[in-house]
Motif scaffolding. Structure first.
Motif, mmCIF file in Angstrom:
data_model
loop_
_atom_site.group_PDB
_atom_site.id
_atom_site.type_symbol
_atom_site.label_atom_id
_atom_site.label_comp_id
_atom_site.label_asym_id
_atom_site.label_seq_id
_atom_site.Cartn_x
_atom_site.Cartn_y
_atom_site.Cartn_z
ATOM 1 N N GLU A 106 0.864 -1.179 0.000
ATOM 2 C CA GLU A 106 0.000 0.000 0.000
ATOM 3 C C GLU A 106 0.899 1.228 0.000
ATOM 4 N N GLU A 108 1.114 5.698 -0.502
ATOM 5 C CA GLU A 108 0.367 6.948 -0.402
ATOM 6 C C GLU A 108 0.583 7.797 -1.653
ATOM 7 N N GLU A 112 -3.707 10.029 -0.225
ATOM 8 C CA GLU A 112 -4.591 8.872 -0.219
ATOM 9 C C GLU A 112 -3.786 7.587 -0.373
ATOM 10 N N TYR A 113 -4.223 6.548 0.320
ATOM 11 C CA TYR A 113 -3.530 5.270 0.241
ATOM 12 C C TYR A 113 -4.135 4.417 -0.876
ATOM 13 N N LYS A 114 -3.251 3.837 -1.662
ATOM 14 C CA LYS A 114 -3.680 3.029 -2.802
ATOM 15 C C LYS A 114 -3.099 1.628 -2.675
ATOM 16 N N ALA A 170 -9.844 -1.139 -12.069
ATOM 17 C CA ALA A 170 -10.404 -1.504 -10.767
ATOM 18 C C ALA A 170 -11.201 -2.802 -10.866
#
Length: 204
Positions: A106, A108, A112-114, A170
């Motif tokens: 993960e 940032e 925002e964390y992706k 996604a």
């Protein structure tokens, strides 16, 4: 698959930290680079029609014969092997007993964390190549279940993503874990997802 013996229990944080240290300190251009890649690699081994002996796959972690580590001492080699076998048993047990949850990274981005699945898929595709996964049997089935891992774990897949919209990427990411579980169940129909849910472990 064998259960992990109590005396071998080690916290996940310590286990991953130690393995990452060895991979980064002794790895090269052709080696697995992190715990996420190693977990994907081990998961692919679990999708094999038969359980593989460690001698079959341990060296492949580093690459080819000339890539094998030059350990400073035997204690380092023994510890690394012990840690990897613990992780192997954890990965096999989680997969075979239906509580499959891969180790993703993960990062940032702009606050925002992706979730990053690429490294895991790179490791998985490497393990798949080692065992010849999908070379025999129903080609259509294997193309379908391997599609998400190929998209995120190969250069051809990364190139293909350039023409995709975020929603499409996604979609394929959401289908990664169900597809891998279907693949494992293909050879091991006794696997039943625990509570019909999939989870993931995340490393920052």
């Amino acid at each position: 698959m064998p259960e992990m013996k109590e005396e071998n229990v080690i916290s996940e944080d310590v286990l991953y930290e130690k393995i990452d240290h060895y991979l980064q300190a002794f790895g090269g251009d052709r080696s697995l680079l992190c715990v996420s890649e190693l977990d994907g690699f081990l998961t692919a081994l679990g999708c094999s029609v038969k359980e593989l002996e460690p001698d079959t796959w341990i060296n492949a972690i580093w690459g080819i014969e000339e890539d094998q580590p030059q350990w400073d001492n035997s204690e380092q080699e023994d510890e690394f092997l012990s840690l990897v076998l613990i992780m192997y048993m954890e990965t096999m047990n989680s997969l075979m007993f239906g509580s499959f949850y891969p180790i993703y990274l993960e990062q940032e981005f702009d606050g925002e964390y992706k979730l990053i699945v690429d490294e895991w898929c790179v490791g998985f595709m490497r393990g798949a190549k080692l065992i010849g996964l999908g070379l025999n049997g129903d080609r259509e089935f294997f193309d379908e279940v391997l599609a998400p891992a190929r998209l995120f774990g190969t250069e051809a897949g990364w190139e293909k993503q350039k023409s995709m919209v975020p929603e499409e990427i996604a979609f394929w990411q959401d289908n990664l874990e169900p597809s891998i579980l279907r693949l494992a169940q293909h050879y091991h129909p006794e696997i039943e997802p625990e509570n019909n849910s999939l989870e993931e472990r995340i490393l920052h």
